[in-house]
Write an enzyme that holds these catalytic residues in place. Structure first.
Site, PDB file in Angstrom:
ATOM      1  N   THR A  92      37.646 -18.854 -48.025  1.00 13.05           N
ATOM      2  CA  THR A  92      36.746 -19.632 -47.157  1.00 13.05           C
ATOM      3  C   THR A  92      35.677 -18.700 -46.581  1.00 13.05           C
ATOM      4  O   THR A  92      35.927 -17.516 -46.338  1.00 13.05           O
ATOM      5  CB  THR A  92      37.520 -20.324 -46.014  1.00 13.05           C
ATOM      6  OG1 THR A  92      38.099 -19.326 -45.167  1.00 13.05           O
ATOM      7  CG2 THR A  92      38.598 -21.251 -46.550  1.00 13.05           C
ATOM      8  N   THR A 109      30.268 -16.641 -48.727  1.00 11.40           N
ATOM      9  CA  THR A 109      28.901 -16.463 -49.247  1.00 11.40           C
ATOM     10  C   THR A 109      28.304 -15.129 -48.813  1.00 11.40           C
ATOM     11  O   THR A 109      27.256 -14.735 -49.298  1.00 11.40           O
ATOM     12  CB  THR A 109      27.972 -17.611 -48.808  1.00 11.40           C
ATOM     13  OG1 THR A 109      27.885 -17.614 -47.381  1.00 11.40           O
ATOM     14  CG2 THR A 109      28.476 -18.959 -49.302  1.00 11.40           C
ATOM     15  N   GLY A 116      29.234 -11.141 -46.365  1.00 11.02           N
ATOM     16  CA  GLY A 116      30.160 -10.340 -45.546  1.00 11.02           C
ATOM     17  C   GLY A 116      31.501 -10.070 -46.207  1.00 11.02           C
ATOM     18  O   GLY A 116      31.597  -9.864 -47.422  1.00 11.02           O
ATOM     19  N   GLY A 140      34.070 -12.002 -46.675  1.00  8.98           N
ATOM     20  CA  GLY A 140      34.509 -13.043 -47.618  1.00  8.98           C
ATOM     21  C   GLY A 140      33.932 -12.811 -49.007  1.00  8.98           C
ATOM     22  O   GLY A 140      34.638 -12.964 -50.023  1.00  8.98           O
ATOM     23  N   TYR A 147      37.229 -15.567 -28.677  1.00 12.63           N
ATOM     24  CA  TYR A 147      37.386 -15.047 -30.041  1.00 12.63           C
ATOM     25  C   TYR A 147      38.735 -14.328 -30.147  1.00 12.63           C
ATOM     26  O   TYR A 147      39.510 -14.567 -31.068  1.00 12.63           O
ATOM     27  CB  TYR A 147      36.238 -14.096 -30.373  1.00 12.63           C
ATOM     28  CG  TYR A 147      36.357 -13.409 -31.711  1.00 12.63           C
ATOM     29  CD1 TYR A 147      36.209 -14.120 -32.895  1.00 12.63           C
ATOM     30  CD2 TYR A 147      36.621 -12.029 -31.797  1.00 12.63           C
ATOM     31  CE1 TYR A 147      36.313 -13.485 -34.132  1.00 12.63           C
ATOM     32  CE2 TYR A 147      36.716 -11.396 -33.033  1.00 12.63           C
ATOM     33  CZ  TYR A 147      36.565 -12.123 -34.197  1.00 12.63           C
ATOM     34  OH  TYR A 147      36.679 -11.490 -35.414  1.00 12.63           O
TER      35      TYR A 147
HETATM   36  N1  LIG Z   1      32.449  -8.305 -39.254  1.00  6.57           N
HETATM   37  C1  LIG Z   1      33.384  -7.697 -38.539  1.00  6.57           C
HETATM   38  O1  LIG Z   1      33.190  -6.599 -37.996  1.00  6.57           O
HETATM   39  C2  LIG Z   1      34.758  -8.316 -38.419  1.00  6.57           C
HETATM   40  C3  LIG Z   1      35.759  -7.573 -37.761  1.00  6.57           C
HETATM   41  C4  LIG Z   1      37.041  -8.113 -37.675  1.00  6.57           C
HETATM   42  C5  LIG Z   1      37.303  -9.345 -38.226  1.00  6.57           C
HETATM   43  N2  LIG Z   1      36.318 -10.052 -38.839  1.00  6.57           N
HETATM   44  C6  LIG Z   1      36.663 -11.366 -39.393  1.00  6.57           C
HETATM   45  O2  LIG Z   1      36.363 -11.381 -40.779  1.00  6.57           O
HETATM   46  C7  LIG Z   1      35.991 -12.686 -41.174  1.00  6.57           C
HETATM   47  C8  LIG Z   1      34.643 -12.642 -41.876  1.00  6.57           C
HETATM   48  O3  LIG Z   1      33.681 -12.116 -40.970  1.00  6.57           O
HETATM   49  P1  LIG Z   1      32.203 -11.708 -41.437  1.00  6.57           P
HETATM   50  O4  LIG Z   1      31.640 -10.894 -40.334  1.00  6.57           O
HETATM   51  O5  LIG Z   1      32.244 -11.167 -42.825  1.00  6.57           O
HETATM   52  O6  LIG Z   1      31.499 -13.155 -41.451  1.00  6.57           O
HETATM   53  P2  LIG Z   1      29.979 -13.533 -41.647  1.00  6.57           P
HETATM   54  O7  LIG Z   1      29.218 -12.413 -42.283  1.00  6.57           O
HETATM   55  O8  LIG Z   1      29.484 -14.127 -40.372  1.00  6.57           O
HETATM   56  O9  LIG Z   1      30.106 -14.701 -42.737  1.00  6.57           O
HETATM   57  C9  LIG Z   1      30.629 -15.947 -42.385  1.00  6.57           C
HETATM   58  C10 LIG Z   1      30.824 -16.755 -43.643  1.00  6.57           C
HETATM   59  O10 LIG Z   1      31.417 -17.987 -43.280  1.00  6.57           O
HETATM   60  C11 LIG Z   1      30.655 -19.064 -43.851  1.00  6.57           C
HETATM   61  N3  LIG Z   1      30.834 -20.203 -42.961  1.00  6.57           N
HETATM   62  C12 LIG Z   1      30.496 -20.293 -41.653  1.00  6.57           C
HETATM   63  N4  LIG Z   1      30.896 -21.484 -41.152  1.00  6.57           N
HETATM   64  C13 LIG Z   1      31.512 -22.154 -42.183  1.00  6.57           C
HETATM   65  C14 LIG Z   1      32.171 -23.412 -42.314  1.00  6.57           C
HETATM   66  N5  LIG Z   1      32.270 -24.222 -41.258  1.00  6.57           N
HETATM   67  N6  LIG Z   1      32.716 -23.764 -43.523  1.00  6.57           N
HETATM   68  C15 LIG Z   1      32.631 -22.927 -44.581  1.00  6.57           C
HETATM   69  N7  LIG Z   1      32.041 -21.703 -44.526  1.00  6.57           N
HETATM   70  C16 LIG Z   1      31.488 -21.333 -43.348  1.00  6.57           C
HETATM   71  C17 LIG Z   1      29.266 -18.525 -44.005  1.00  6.57           C
HETATM   72  O11 LIG Z   1      28.634 -19.164 -45.078  1.00  6.57           O
HETATM   73  P3  LIG Z   1      27.440 -20.240 -44.961  1.00  6.57           P
HETATM   74  O12 LIG Z   1      26.489 -19.707 -43.938  1.00  6.57           O
HETATM   75  O13 LIG Z   1      26.925 -20.208 -46.357  1.00  6.57           O
HETATM   76  O14 LIG Z   1      28.091 -21.522 -44.567  1.00  6.57           O
HETATM   77  C18 LIG Z   1      29.547 -17.058 -44.380  1.00  6.57           C
HETATM   78  O15 LIG Z   1      29.834 -16.948 -45.755  1.00  6.57           O
HETATM   79  C19 LIG Z   1      35.997 -13.539 -39.897  1.00  6.57           C
HETATM   80  O16 LIG Z   1      37.214 -14.216 -39.788  1.00  6.57           O
HETATM   81  C20 LIG Z   1      35.856 -12.504 -38.795  1.00  6.57           C
HETATM   82  O17 LIG Z   1      36.395 -12.949 -37.574  1.00  6.57           O
HETATM   83  C21 LIG Z   1      35.040  -9.563 -38.946  1.00  6.57           C
END
Ligand SMILES: NC(=O)c1ccc[n+]([C@@H]2O[C@H](COP(=O)([O-])OP(=O)(O)OC[C@H]3O[C@@H](n4cnc5c(N)ncnc54)[C@H](OP(=O)(O)O)[C@@H]3O)[C@@H](O)[C@H]2O)c1
Length: 264
Positions: A13, A16, A18, A20, A154
């Site tokens: 899930t 697109t 980061g 994921g 969060y």
């Molecule tokens: N980045 C960090 O430093 C970090 C640290 C610890 C944990 N995490 C965790 O890792 C995970 C990924 O984080 P990230 O930072 O890589 O995320 P991100 O770059 O913000 O990407 C979020 C993704 O989720 C999609 N998305 C958002 N709302 C959606 C929905 N309702 N249904 C389906 N897709 C949806 C977006 O795609 P579209 O815009 O195409 O819909 C995008 O692909 C999260 O659970 C976050 O809490 C991140």
């Protein structure tokens, strides 16, 4: 170690961009058929094109669906009735002063970060148990363990995800299905890069900018650099594989030592 996920279908899930997107790439490179998910057809198409440019043979399914809504989940299920590897990666975060988080924001964080994962697990876990093999991975955060005062809602959602993980692992006991969470630390995604440049001199090259950010704002990290999304993906690919058959009900850290704890 040879990881071969041929014949397995994975759903990631929010893939697109980061973390994921890196997980989708890692699973596809290991041979899985991977469903790439985001809310719009355009963003999913872009992500799939980018993956195909790197992995010409990748077996990818495009799933444009908002997995936080009933309609989105119904569309997803119609397109993907069975999944062997479910990666609940979708998660949102935003900084809000503690006493200003209103009821709607508490609910939204629960709905997006916890309920969407619990709902998809409820949908796909029974099939995995029936087939005697499956993997559920929930992407948690260091904020699950070290509650950030600037985003308690969060942190709450990620702590809840650890409990959800442990509970569903118990529900799958003895079935051949494993359920784990991955505790990701501060990771180099587009959003985090922008966040870093809000806090340090914008003219610094990335290496220096992240070094300064880590020293000033994340001194407890033992890695002293941001984690690359592929480093989180490597753990997810391993946990998704048959090699990780004895690891379940756990929370595995890929946090660069950020959480000051001895146990994983
Ligand atoms: N980045 C960090 O430093 C970090 C640290 C610890 C944990 N995490 C965790 O890792 C995970 C990924 O984080 P990230 O930072 O890589 O995320 P991100 O770059 O913000 O990407 C979020 C993704 O989720 C999609 N998305 C958002 N709302 C959606 C929905 N309702 N249904 C389906 N897709 C949806 C977006 O795609 P579209 O815009 O195409 O819909 C995008 O692909 C999260 O659970 C976050 O809490 C991140």
């Amino acid at each position: 170690m040879q990881i071969n996920l041929n014949g397995k279908t994975a759903l990631v899930t929010g893939s697109t961009q980061g973390i994921g997107a890196a997980i989708a790439k890692g699973l596809a490179a290991a041979g899985a058929r991977v469903a790439v998910n985001g809310r719009s057809e355009a963003s999913v198409q872009r992500a799939v094109d980018a993956l195909r440019a790197e992995l010409a043979d990748a077996d990818l399914v495009e799933v444009a669906a908002d997995v936080t809504t009933e309609e989105g989940v119904a569309a997803l299920q119609a397109q993907l009735p069975d999944v062997d590897i479910l990666v609940n990666n979708l998660g949102i975060f935003e900084a809000v002063p503690a006493l200003e988080i209103d009821d709607a924001q508490w609910r939204r964080f629960f709905e997006v970060n916890v309920l969407s994962a619990a709902r998809l697990t409820r949908i796909y876990l029974p099939g995995m148990i029936e087939r005697s093999w499956g993997r559920v991975l929930n992407i948690a955060s260091d904020s699950a363990v070290v509650t950030p005062v600037e985003m308690i809602h969060y942190g709450m959602s990620k702590t809840a995800l650890l409990a959800v993980t442990r509970g569903f692992a118990k529900a799958a006991a003895g079935s051949g299905v494993t359920v784990n969470s991955v505790v990701a630390g501060p990771t180099h995604t587009q959003g985090v890069e922008q966040f870093v440049y809000q806090l340090v001199n914008k003219d610094l090259p990335w290496d220096k900018a992240q070094r300064q950010f880590m020293i000033e704002h994340r001194p407890q990290s033992l890695l002293q650099r941001l984690i690359e999304p592929e480093e989180i993906a490597n753990m997810v690919v391993y946990l998704s594989s048959p090699l990780a058959s004895a690891t379940t009900g756990g929370a595995l850290r890929v946090d660069g030592g950020y959480v000051d704890a001895i146990l994983p």
